[in-house]
Design a protein around this motif. Structure first.
Motif, PDB file in Angstrom:
ATOM      1  N   PHE A  17     -84.026  56.322 -52.474  1.00 19.45           N
ATOM      2  CA  PHE A  17     -82.917  55.343 -52.304  1.00 19.45           C
ATOM      3  C   PHE A  17     -82.976  53.649 -53.665  1.00 19.45           C
ATOM      4  O   PHE A  17     -82.016  53.713 -54.305  1.00 19.45           O
ATOM      5  CB  PHE A  17     -82.994  54.224 -51.168  1.00 19.45           C
ATOM      6  CG  PHE A  17     -81.421  54.027 -50.743  1.00 19.45           C
ATOM      7  CD1 PHE A  17     -80.175  55.170 -50.327  1.00 19.45           C
ATOM      8  CD2 PHE A  17     -81.175  52.790 -51.256  1.00 19.45           C
ATOM      9  CE1 PHE A  17     -79.615  54.653 -49.774  1.00 19.45           C
ATOM     10  CE2 PHE A  17     -80.111  52.229 -50.585  1.00 19.45           C
ATOM     11  CZ  PHE A  17     -78.758  53.266 -50.490  1.00 19.45           C
ATOM     12  N   ASP A  19     -85.302  54.259 -55.778  1.00 16.83           N
ATOM     13  CA  ASP A  19     -84.915  54.169 -57.240  1.00 16.83           C
ATOM     14  C   ASP A  19     -84.059  54.677 -58.321  1.00 16.83           C
ATOM     15  O   ASP A  19     -83.069  54.087 -59.140  1.00 16.83           O
ATOM     16  CB  ASP A  19     -85.896  56.222 -57.766  1.00 16.83           C
ATOM     17  CG  ASP A  19     -87.371  55.291 -57.418  1.00 16.83           C
ATOM     18  OD1 ASP A  19     -87.848  54.251 -57.125  1.00 16.83           O
ATOM     19  OD2 ASP A  19     -87.504  56.668 -57.270  1.00 16.83           O
ATOM     20  N   GLN A  20     -82.873  54.910 -57.266  1.00 13.43           N
ATOM     21  CA  GLN A  20     -81.475  55.001 -57.771  1.00 13.43           C
ATOM     22  C   GLN A  20     -80.586  53.717 -58.491  1.00 13.43           C
ATOM     23  O   GLN A  20     -79.439  53.422 -58.488  1.00 13.43           O
ATOM     24  CB  GLN A  20     -80.709  56.684 -57.194  1.00 13.43           C
ATOM     25  CG  GLN A  20     -80.909  57.163 -57.074  1.00 13.43           C
ATOM     26  CD  GLN A  20     -80.461  58.083 -55.814  1.00 13.43           C
ATOM     27  OE1 GLN A  20     -79.468  57.449 -55.542  1.00 13.43           O
ATOM     28  NE2 GLN A  20     -80.244  59.974 -55.906  1.00 13.43           N
ATOM     29  N   ARG A  21     -81.340  53.360 -57.496  1.00 12.95           N
ATOM     30  CA  ARG A  21     -81.028  51.427 -57.759  1.00 12.95           C
ATOM     31  C   ARG A  21     -81.937  50.048 -58.318  1.00 12.95           C
ATOM     32  O   ARG A  21     -80.863  49.691 -58.363  1.00 12.95           O
ATOM     33  CB  ARG A  21     -80.542  50.722 -56.651  1.00 12.95           C
ATOM     34  CG  ARG A  21     -79.096  51.747 -55.390  1.00 12.95           C
ATOM     35  CD  ARG A  21     -79.139  51.441 -54.212  1.00 12.95           C
ATOM     36  NE  ARG A  21     -77.827  52.510 -54.274  1.00 12.95           N
ATOM     37  CZ  ARG A  21     -77.769  54.228 -53.876  1.00 12.95           C
ATOM     38  NH1 ARG A  21     -79.208  54.408 -53.272  1.00 12.95           N
ATOM     39  NH2 ARG A  21     -76.986  54.446 -53.101  1.00 12.95           N
ATOM     40  N   ASP A  22     -82.980  50.930 -59.182  1.00 13.61           N
ATOM     41  CA  ASP A  22     -83.256  50.056 -59.266  1.00 13.61           C
ATOM     42  C   ASP A  22     -83.885  48.787 -58.715  1.00 13.61           C
ATOM     43  O   ASP A  22     -83.858  47.299 -59.415  1.00 13.61           O
ATOM     44  CB  ASP A  22     -83.021  49.615 -60.899  1.00 13.61           C
ATOM     45  CG  ASP A  22     -82.910  50.237 -62.188  1.00 13.61           C
ATOM     46  OD1 ASP A  22     -83.184  51.332 -62.616  1.00 13.61           O
ATOM     47  OD2 ASP A  22     -82.629  50.494 -62.519  1.00 13.61           O
ATOM     48  N   ARG A  25     -87.673  45.965 -58.407  1.00 16.04           N
ATOM     49  CA  ARG A  25     -87.918  44.786 -58.634  1.00 16.04           C
ATOM     50  C   ARG A  25     -87.684  43.890 -58.189  1.00 16.04           C
ATOM     51  O   ARG A  25     -88.281  43.008 -57.911  1.00 16.04           O
ATOM     52  CB  ARG A  25     -87.011  44.677 -60.418  1.00 16.04           C
ATOM     53  CG  ARG A  25     -85.730  44.578 -59.984  1.00 16.04           C
ATOM     54  CD  ARG A  25     -85.113  44.916 -61.476  1.00 16.04           C
ATOM     55  NE  ARG A  25     -83.689  45.591 -60.628  1.00 16.04           N
ATOM     56  CZ  ARG A  25     -82.448  45.171 -60.958  1.00 16.04           C
ATOM     57  NH1 ARG A  25     -82.150  44.346 -62.017  1.00 16.04           N
ATOM     58  NH2 ARG A  25     -81.709  45.667 -60.821  1.00 16.04           N
TER      59      ARG A  25
ATOM     60  N   PRO B 105     -73.251  52.050 -54.026  1.00 20.86           N
ATOM     61  CA  PRO B 105     -73.506  53.272 -54.915  1.00 20.86           C
ATOM     62  C   PRO B 105     -74.776  53.379 -56.076  1.00 20.86           C
ATOM     63  O   PRO B 105     -75.067  51.795 -56.394  1.00 20.86           O
ATOM     64  CB  PRO B 105     -71.935  52.690 -55.613  1.00 20.86           C
ATOM     65  CG  PRO B 105     -71.448  52.132 -55.220  1.00 20.86           C
ATOM     66  CD  PRO B 105     -72.412  51.614 -54.215  1.00 20.86           C
ATOM     67  N   PRO B 106     -75.865  54.469 -56.280  1.00 23.12           N
ATOM     68  CA  PRO B 106     -76.219  54.535 -57.087  1.00 23.12           C
ATOM     69  C   PRO B 106     -76.026  54.084 -58.486  1.00 23.12           C
ATOM     70  O   PRO B 106     -74.942  54.286 -59.183  1.00 23.12           O
ATOM     71  CB  PRO B 106     -77.152  55.721 -56.932  1.00 23.12           C
ATOM     72  CG  PRO B 106     -75.415  56.144 -56.249  1.00 23.12           C
ATOM     73  CD  PRO B 106     -75.108  55.349 -55.430  1.00 23.12           C
ATOM     74  N   LYS B 107     -76.943  53.106 -59.263  1.00 25.14           N
ATOM     75  CA  LYS B 107     -76.910  52.972 -60.714  1.00 25.14           C
ATOM     76  C   LYS B 107     -76.820  54.629 -61.485  1.00 25.14           C
ATOM     77  O   LYS B 107     -76.355  54.903 -62.244  1.00 25.14           O
ATOM     78  CB  LYS B 107     -77.707  51.860 -60.864  1.00 25.14           C
ATOM     79  CG  LYS B 107     -77.724  50.640 -60.375  1.00 25.14           C
ATOM     80  CD  LYS B 107     -77.979  49.749 -61.518  1.00 25.14           C
ATOM     81  CE  LYS B 107     -77.513  48.036 -61.344  1.00 25.14           C
ATOM     82  NZ  LYS B 107     -78.505  47.672 -62.178  1.00 25.14           N
ATOM     83  N   HIS B 108     -77.884  55.358 -60.800  1.00 25.12           N
ATOM     84  CA  HIS B 108     -78.607  56.977 -61.467  1.00 25.12           C
ATOM     85  C   HIS B 108     -78.830  57.735 -60.573  1.00 25.12           C
ATOM     86  O   HIS B 108     -79.363  56.867 -59.743  1.00 25.12           O
ATOM     87  CB  HIS B 108     -79.291  56.348 -62.342  1.00 25.12           C
ATOM     88  CG  HIS B 108     -80.231  55.389 -62.175  1.00 25.12           C
ATOM     89  ND1 HIS B 108     -81.294  55.915 -61.486  1.00 25.12           N
ATOM     90  CD2 HIS B 108     -80.023  54.177 -62.867  1.00 25.12           C
ATOM     91  CE1 HIS B 108     -82.142  54.361 -61.559  1.00 25.12           C
ATOM     92  NE2 HIS B 108     -82.097  53.665 -62.846  1.00 25.12           N
ATOM     93  N   SER B 109     -78.654  59.396 -60.655  1.00 23.06           N
ATOM     94  CA  SER B 109     -79.314  59.712 -59.237  1.00 23.06           C
ATOM     95  C   SER B 109     -80.267  60.626 -60.326  1.00 23.06           C
ATOM     96  O   SER B 109     -81.137  60.625 -61.497  1.00 23.06           O
ATOM     97  CB  SER B 109     -78.446  60.479 -58.935  1.00 23.06           C
ATOM     98  OG  SER B 109     -77.261  61.387 -59.914  1.00 23.06           O
TER      99      SER B 109
END
Lengths: 109, 109, 109, 109
Positions: A17, A19-22, A25, B105-109
């Motif tokens: 979860f 990782d998919q949204r950065d 950080r 929502p995810p930025k990337h998957s």
């Protein structure tokens, strides 16, 4: 000794979860403790104007879903903190319960 | 769908611990939320005067054991709250994560 | 309109206290909020295992001094936060009470 | 010794506010501590994802008004707690600062 708490699947899901949204950080320890404070505050607010008697019946009320959500939020930020600090939660909990057992001897067994 | 978090053994151990000390009478929801607030406060205090950089290295310091203890205390009171409210924590967490996935929502998957 | 709260002397005393100990370097906003969380936690702990009835009589008990100390600690860290953020607390409180008066109309006057 | 903090006008205003809404019945100590926890949580949330550097500049940002409101809410619930417990806040704060002066001797004066 087998696990008291198994969070492997939850940790994997939370890492995916994040990782998919950065979000890694943002998820440093102090940020996560402030976020945890926020969620405990939201949980406290649900219970702030009700009696102890009504609090015990809250899951039969229209506040039940809100309670489930805030309890989950507290757990999720605590798990992220455990993850970024690389704490073995099961081992930590076992050690703390062993300490508690010495600090508070049982009245009866 | 399998469990994200399995706390069955922990809940059983905590119930036995409480039973041996007659602690169920103290463990009502509002008491437990005040206790949870106290433990989050103790966790926050460990991190209050250190930089974000030092916080990320805290498990390499002489504060590591204290952090593990306070993280455990937060979890233990949260679990007792889950128990007295009879919340299915795994189901609650899955539902909250599904809500979060829609909200963010995810930025990337 | 005269002041609702006057903290000028307290702020001066706290600044002198911090100056004499080189504490300004520790008193940044996030540190102070973590410290405030810690003190609210200590206050909550005093009340965690007692009934609402006993809580109302707590200042007649041997916990009275502890309550006075923790209430003071919460105030002192809140004041330091107000100081480092350069907030006019009297003006902020007046504005918030005016908002509350609109949000919660009186039942009777 | 003159007052470090004068809250007489604020306490009078808060009592009138509570009287007009029949709020005294809600404002018992444990309720107010849960409410205080909630407000500290809301304050913490404003600062949870920002750096220490950005936090020091927050009053120059569009979050300034939100910060003023949450700081006020923390103060207002703390004042209500002081009122229902009938604590002399000025005396309590003076005593705590005297304790702190002994606990933390000055580096220089």
């Amino acid at each position: 000794m087998s696990k008291l708490i198994d969070t492997a699947a939850l940790q994997a899901a939370l890492q995916e979860f994040a990782d998919q949204r950065d979000w890694d950080r943002f998820h440093n320890p102090r940020n996560l403790i402030l976020a945890l404070t926020g969620e405990v505050g939201e949980l406290a607010e649900i219970f702030q104007w009700i009696s102890d008697q009504d609090a015990e019946q809250i899951m039969l009320s229209d506040k039940a879903e809100h309670v489930r959500q805030e309890v989950s939020d507290v757990l999720l930020y605590l798990m992220r903190l455990v993850m970024v600090l690389d704490i073995d939660l099961d081992a930590a909990v076992k050690a703390k319960m062993a300490m508690n057992a010495i600090k508070y001897p049982p009245k009866h067994s």
